[in-house]
Write an enzyme that holds these catalytic residues in place. Sequence first.
Site, PDB file in Angstrom:
ATOM      1  N   ASN A  12       0.870  -1.186   0.000  1.00 14.87           N
ATOM      2  CA  ASN A  12       0.000   0.000   0.000  1.00 14.87           C
ATOM      3  C   ASN A  12       0.897   1.222   0.000  1.00 14.87           C
ATOM      4  OD1 ASN A  12      -1.920   1.947   0.370  1.00 14.87           O
ATOM      5  ND2 ASN A  12      -2.303   1.461   2.525  1.00 14.87           N
ATOM      6  N   LYS A  14       0.089   4.198  -0.266  1.00 13.68           N
ATOM      7  CA  LYS A  14      -0.605   5.371   0.303  1.00 13.68           C
ATOM      8  C   LYS A  14      -0.395   6.573  -0.636  1.00 13.68           C
ATOM      9  CE  LYS A  14       0.341   3.459   4.821  1.00 13.68           C
ATOM     10  NZ  LYS A  14      -0.103   3.497   6.189  1.00 13.68           N
ATOM     11  N   HIS A  95      -9.558   0.970   4.366  1.00 12.58           N
ATOM     12  CA  HIS A  95      -8.281   1.074   5.085  1.00 12.58           C
ATOM     13  C   HIS A  95      -8.484   1.964   6.317  1.00 12.58           C
ATOM     14  CE1 HIS A  95      -4.179   2.349   5.999  1.00 12.58           C
ATOM     15  NE2 HIS A  95      -3.805   1.222   5.435  1.00 12.58           N
ATOM     16  N   GLU A  97      -6.995   4.388   7.391  1.00 14.40           N
ATOM     17  CA  GLU A  97      -6.905   5.829   7.134  1.00 14.40           C
ATOM     18  C   GLU A  97      -8.191   6.342   6.496  1.00 14.40           C
ATOM     19  OE1 GLU A  97      -3.121   5.461   5.182  1.00 14.40           O
ATOM     20  OE2 GLU A  97      -2.303   4.880   7.122  1.00 14.40           O
ATOM     21  N   GLU A 165      -5.828  -5.346  10.128  1.00 13.82           N
ATOM     22  CA  GLU A 165      -4.780  -4.361  10.403  1.00 13.82           C
ATOM     23  C   GLU A 165      -5.112  -3.608  11.687  1.00 13.82           C
ATOM     24  OE1 GLU A 165      -2.602  -3.060   6.671  1.00 13.82           O
ATOM     25  OE2 GLU A 165      -4.492  -1.987   6.594  1.00 13.82           O
ATOM     26  N   GLY A 171       1.868   1.963  10.609  1.00 10.75           N
ATOM     27  CA  GLY A 171       2.776   3.108  10.486  1.00 10.75           C
ATOM     28  C   GLY A 171       3.423   3.514  11.793  1.00 10.75           C
ATOM     29  N   SER A 211       3.035  -2.441  10.300  1.00  7.77           N
ATOM     30  CA  SER A 211       4.482  -2.392  10.524  1.00  7.77           C
ATOM     31  C   SER A 211       5.185  -3.712  10.223  1.00  7.77           C
ATOM     32  CB  SER A 211       4.787  -1.919  11.956  1.00  7.77           C
ATOM     33  OG  SER A 211       4.261  -0.614  12.155  1.00  7.77           O
TER      34      SER A 211
HETATM   35  C1  PEP Z   1      -0.910  -0.105   5.685  1.00  7.70           C
HETATM   36  O1  PEP Z   1      -0.818   0.991   5.157  1.00  7.70           O
HETATM   37  O2  PEP Z   1      -1.865  -0.848   5.406  1.00  7.70           O
HETATM   38  C2  PEP Z   1       0.122  -0.519   6.651  1.00  7.70           C
HETATM   39  C3  PEP Z   1       0.010  -1.682   7.242  1.00  7.70           C
HETATM   40  O3  PEP Z   1       1.152   0.349   6.850  1.00  7.70           O
HETATM   41  P1  PEP Z   1       2.579   0.015   7.567  1.00  7.70           P
HETATM   42  O4  PEP Z   1       3.053  -1.288   6.996  1.00  7.70           O
HETATM   43  O5  PEP Z   1       3.446   1.168   7.211  1.00  7.70           O
HETATM   44  O6  PEP Z   1       2.288  -0.110   9.027  1.00  7.70           O
END
Ligand code: PEP
Length: 248
Positions: A12, A14, A95, A97, A165, A171, A211
Amino acid sequence: MSSQRKFFVGGNWKMNGDKATINEIIEFMKGPINTNTEVVVGCPQCYLMYTRQHMPASIGVAAQNCYKVAKGAFTGEISPAMVKDCGCEWVILGHSERRNVFNEPDKLISDKVGHALEAGLKVIPCIGEKLEEREGNRTEEVVFAQMKALLPNISDWSRVVIAYEPVWAIGTGKTATPEQAQDVHAKLRQWLRENVNAQVAESTRIIYGGSVTSGNCQELAKKTDIDGFLVGGASLKPDFVHIINART
Ligand code: PEP
């Protein structure tokens, strides 16, 4: 992991990247990638066509969002039909976000999932609890409610990959332990068994996001109910290839 379920790794990006950095990503994505892993990258809307045209054909390209109807007066939105017209097959929906920065509610996300599936896309719906929900022992209640909201709009589970998630892990550099992630994945699979059917529970990929790095992916990938990853930050770096190959 069950042999029925092909390991799946999504990236992703973003709201990151430009043509120059996308070219760099495309270069490292040509590296040695385990063909037993299905790989999809989620790129910003304006680069969907560019990415699809230049990314190796074996790698899927996903939009990071799309709206719940095919066309009309919805300034700033894109439809699943447009994603398909750009040559792409996938969309990431709900997601954290989208849920927490743009306040998208469960019902809207569910409607988007339903329309994207009807339009022929494959969908990665994302679910997950916030830190205070985990600390209040409400993880199950929250993720089950998010699943329940999706249920009426999922017609074809073979085109759905669920991304679990935890919001506190996205993040933040704070990964769920393999045991924490496995625990929720197993509960989600049991939920699918009870609320859809055993076949869907056994065959649906449930991937973990939050992460994930080249350093922690292998331990996570060993867990029975973790069928892959959704990767944010690390999907922009050559390390992503190690995550794709986590089960090699
Ligand atoms: C994501 O954007 O779905 C995500 C898991 O980000 P990160 O791996 O940076 O935590």
